[in-house]
Design an enzyme around this catalytic site. Structure first.
Site, short mmCIF file in Angstrom:
data_model
loop_
_atom_site.label_atom_id
_atom_site.label_comp_id
_atom_site.label_asym_id
_atom_site.label_seq_id
_atom_site.Cartn_x
_atom_site.Cartn_y
_atom_site.Cartn_z
N HIS A 194 0.81 -1.22 0.00
CA HIS A 194 0.00 0.00 0.00
C HIS A 194 0.85 1.27 0.00
CE1 HIS A 194 0.37 -0.14 4.52
NE2 HIS A 194 0.41 1.16 4.35
N ASP A 210 0.13 -7.68 1.52
CA ASP A 210 0.55 -6.28 1.58
C ASP A 210 2.07 -6.16 1.55
OD1 ASP A 210 0.17 -3.55 1.62
OD2 ASP A 210 0.09 -3.42 3.80
N GLY A 232 3.52 6.85 7.64
CA GLY A 232 4.93 6.98 7.29
C GLY A 232 5.78 5.85 7.84
N ASN A 233 5.29 5.18 8.91
CA ASN A 233 5.98 4.01 9.44
C ASN A 233 5.74 2.76 8.59
OD1 ASN A 233 5.70 5.32 12.60
ND2 ASN A 233 7.57 4.22 12.05
N SER A 234 4.67 2.77 7.80
CA SER A 234 4.30 1.58 7.04
C SER A 234 5.45 1.08 6.18
CB SER A 234 3.10 1.88 6.13
OG SER A 234 1.93 2.07 6.87
N LEU A 281 -7.09 -25.19 0.56
CA LEU A 281 -7.83 -26.35 1.02
C LEU A 281 -9.21 -26.42 0.37
CD1 LEU A 281 -7.85 -28.77 2.95
CD2 LEU A 281 -8.64 -27.24 4.76
N GLY A 282 -9.86 -25.27 0.22
CA GLY A 282 -11.14 -25.24 -0.46
C GLY A 282 -12.34 -25.39 0.45
N VAL A 283 -12.30 -24.73 1.61
CA VAL A 283 -13.44 -24.76 2.53
C VAL A 283 -13.74 -23.35 3.00
CG1 VAL A 283 -13.05 -27.11 3.38
CG2 VAL A 283 -11.93 -25.18 4.52
N LEU A 284 -15.00 -23.10 3.32
CA LEU A 284 -15.39 -21.89 4.03
C LEU A 284 -15.58 -22.29 5.49
CD1 LEU A 284 -17.95 -20.27 1.57
CD2 LEU A 284 -15.48 -19.92 1.73
N ILE A 285 -14.94 -21.57 6.39
CA ILE A 285 -14.93 -21.96 7.80
C ILE A 285 -15.50 -20.85 8.65
CG2 ILE A 285 -13.00 -23.57 7.58
CD1 ILE A 285 -11.17 -21.35 8.63
#
Length: 473
Positions: free
Chosen positions: A114, A144, A215-217, A272-276
Site C-alpha cells: 500500500h 501487503d 509513514g511508518n508503514s 484447502l477449499g473450505v469456508l470456515i
C-alpha cells in the site's frame, strides 16, 4: 515510637526502595547500540502519482487532515505541500511516504504494497542521504508486501530473525519515518501474536504497542537481538493517529513472499477449499465439544482438495499436521504456507467421532464470485421452530449450485428467530442431518431433542454458515 527509632527504621527502607528502583532501571532495555547498528539498512520511500485534481491536490481527505495536529497539517495541504498545487479538474501530483529496509547487498528492498500502490515514481532515500530510483520487482496485495530493487553494491542490510520464535510480552522496536520524520525510533512490547484481521486472513499479524503512525508503514520491527521479525503494516485508530494498537506482518511470511517474487515473479499459496467459521460456546455444545475450539467447515467448495479428501460441512478441523487449531483463524495461514501438492493430515470431528483425513493441498485461486439468490414470497410461520419453508426452485438450484435444501419463507417468534434465521435463508442441514425436502425438514424438526442446542447449516447471500437453534423444554 521515638523519632530516633523511627529514623533508624526508615533509613533501611529508603535504601531498599532505591535498590529496587535501580534494579528495575537496569532491567529496561537499552536500544542505543541496536539503533546504531541497524539504521543504515532502513530507508525512506516516497512516491509520486499523477492524477486528476479534485480540490487543490490533497493526498489525504479533509477528515484526515482535520484530525492532524496543526504542526503536521502544513506538510500535507496547500500548494507547497506534497500534494502539489493544481486546480480542480487539472492534473496534479499526489505524494505519499513510507518506510522500508534493504534485505540484500545488491539492492532488494521490502516494504508494504500500500506504500507504493499506484505510484508512477518511487524514490528510495538511504541513511547517507543518497536518493535512488526504485523499480517494482513484484507485489502481493494479499499479504501487503512489495519487493523493490535499487541499483547499488555492498549496501547495508538488516539481519533476519524468525517471527515463529516471537513471544508475547517480548520487547521490540521500530525504525521508520512517521509523518516524514526520518529514522524515528519507537519501542514497546509484543501485545499478541497470530492476530487475524478482516482485511486478510492468510497473515497471522503481530500486534504490538509500538507507536506506529502514517509513514511508518513498510518499516522493520526488530527484536532485542537486532533482528527483523516483522514489517509494520497497519494501525487501529479512531482518530487517525497512534492509539497503542499496531500490527506487523511476520517476517517469516514476508520472506516467503519475497523469495517467491524474486525467484518466480508471483506468489502461490496453499488452498484447502473450505469456508470456515469460529466455534463459539453454543456451537461447541451442539457438536459435543467440551470447549470452543477448531475450525467449523460451513461449506466445501466444488472441485477442491477438501472435496477430493472427503471433508463435509459440519466437520470441525481440530488439528492440521499435528498443530492444534484453537481458533478458526489459525487454519488459513497454516494452509497458505503449505507447499503445493504436499499431502497433509487433518484431524476432524464428525458426528461426535474424531477421524483423520489426508488432503493434497492445491493452489489458492482467485476469490470466488458468490451468486445471489431470489426472494420467494413470504407465508405464515409455523412448526416447532416458528418458521415456514418451501422447496428450492430450479433457478435457485442453478444459481447456487445446490441440489438439496429448503428455502425459509417466513420466520415468526420462536427458536428459529432467536437463532438468527432469516427469510430467504436456505437450510441445508438441521441437527447434522441433510435436508433434502420440505417433508424431510418437517420430520427432522419434529424429532429435535428438547432443551438442547442443535446446529443448522444455512446459505445466506451465497455463503454457508452454521447457526445454533436452542429448542424449548
Amino acid at each position: 515510637m521515638p523519632k530516633k527509632n523511627l529514623k533508624l527504621w526508615f533509613a533501611p527502607f529508603v535504601v531498599l526502595m532505591m535498590l529496587v528502583a535501580t534494579g528495575a532501571r537496569a532491567e529496561l532495555p537499552d536500544f542505543t547500540g541496536l539503533v546504531k547498528d541497524n539504521s543504515a539498512a532502513v530507508v525512506n520511500i516516497s512516491t509520486t502519482q499523477k492524477t486528476e485534481s479534485r480540490r487543490g491536490g490533497l493526498p489525504f481527505d479533509q477528515r484526515q487532515l482535520d484530525q492532524m495536529p496543526d504542526f503536521f497539517r502544513h506538510f500535507f495541504e496547500g500548494p507547497n505541500g506534497p500534494g502539489g498545487g493544481g486546480q480542480p479538474g487539472g492534473q496534479q501530483q499526489l505524494n505519499s511516504m513510507g518506510s522500508g529496509f534493504i534485505v540484500s547487498k545488491d539492492g532488494y528492498v521490502l516494504t508494504n504494497n500500500h506504500v507504493i500502490d499506484g505510484a508512477d515514481e518511487i524514490l528510495v532515500r538511504l541513511s547517507d542521504r543518497r536518493e535512488l530510483s526504485a523499480e517494482v520487482v513484484g507485489v502481493d496485495p494479499r499479504s501487503d508486501i512489495a519487493v523493490l530493487k535499487i541499483k547499488g553494491e555492498d549496501l547495508p542490510v538488516v539481519q533476519m530473525g524468525h517471527s515463529s520464535e516471537l513471544e508475547q510480552g517480548e520487547w521490540v522496536f521500530a525504525i521508520g519515518s512517521p509523518f516524514g520524520f526520518d529514522y524515528t525510533v519507537t519501542a514497546g512490547i509484543v501485545s499478541a501474536i497470530g492476530r487475524s484481521l478482516p482485511s486478510e486472513n492468510y497473515v497471522p499479524f503481530i500486534q504490538t504497542d509500538v507507536a506506529i503512525n502514517p509513514g511508518n508503514s513498510g518499516g522493520p520491527l526488530f527484536n532485542l537481538d537486532g533482528e527483523v521479525i516483522g514489517i509494520n503494516s497497519q494501525i487501529y485508530t479512531r482518530s487517525g493517529g497512534f492509539m497503542g494498537v499496531s500490527f506487523a506482518i511476520p517476517i517469516d511470511v514476508a520472506m516467503n513472499v519475497f523469495d517467491q517474487i524474486r525467484d518466480h515473479g508471483f506468489v502461490s499459496r496453499g488452498w484447502l477449499g473450505v469456508l470456515i467459521q469460529e466455534v463459539n460456546r453454543d456451537l461447541a455444545e451442539s457438536f459435543g465439544l467440551s470447549r470452543p475450539r477448531g475450525a467449523l467447515v460451513a461449506e466445501v467448495l466444488p472441485d477442491s482438495p477438501a472435496e477430493a479428501a472427503g471433508l463435509q460441512p459440519g466437520d470441525i478441523i481440530l488439528e492440521y499436521q499435528d498443530h492444534d487449531i484453537n481458533l478458526s483463524s489459525d487454519l488459513p495461514p497454516m494452509v497458505g504456507r503449505t507447499r503445493l501438492n504436499d499431502t497433509v493430515e487433518l484431524l476432524v470431528l464428525r458426528d461426535g467421532d474424531e477421524k483423520t483425513l489426508e488432503v493434497t493441498i492445491g493452489e489458492l485461486p482467485e476469490d470466488r464470485q458468490m451468486a445471489s439468490e431470489n426472494t420467494p414470497s413470504p407465508s405464515p410461520a409455523s412448526g416447532p421452530l416458528g418458521l415456514s419453508v418451501s422447496a428450492l426452485t430450479d433457478e435457485q438450484r442453478e444459481q447456487l449450485s445446490i441440489q438439496e435444501g429448503v428455502v425459509v419463507k417466513n420466520v415468526g417468534p420462536g427458536p428459529a428467530l432467536d437463532a438468527g434465521i432469516r427469510p430467504n435463508d436456505i437450510i441445508r442441514k438441521l441437527n447434522n442431518e441433510p435436508v433434502t425436502s420440505v417433508k424431510d425438514f418437517n420430520r427432522i424438526a419434529g424429532d429435535l431433542p428438547k432443551g438442547k442446542a442443535v446446529p443448522v447449516l444455512v446459505v445466506r447471500g451465497g455463503q454457508s454458515t452454521f447457526l445454533v437453534i436452542k429448542t424449548g423444554q
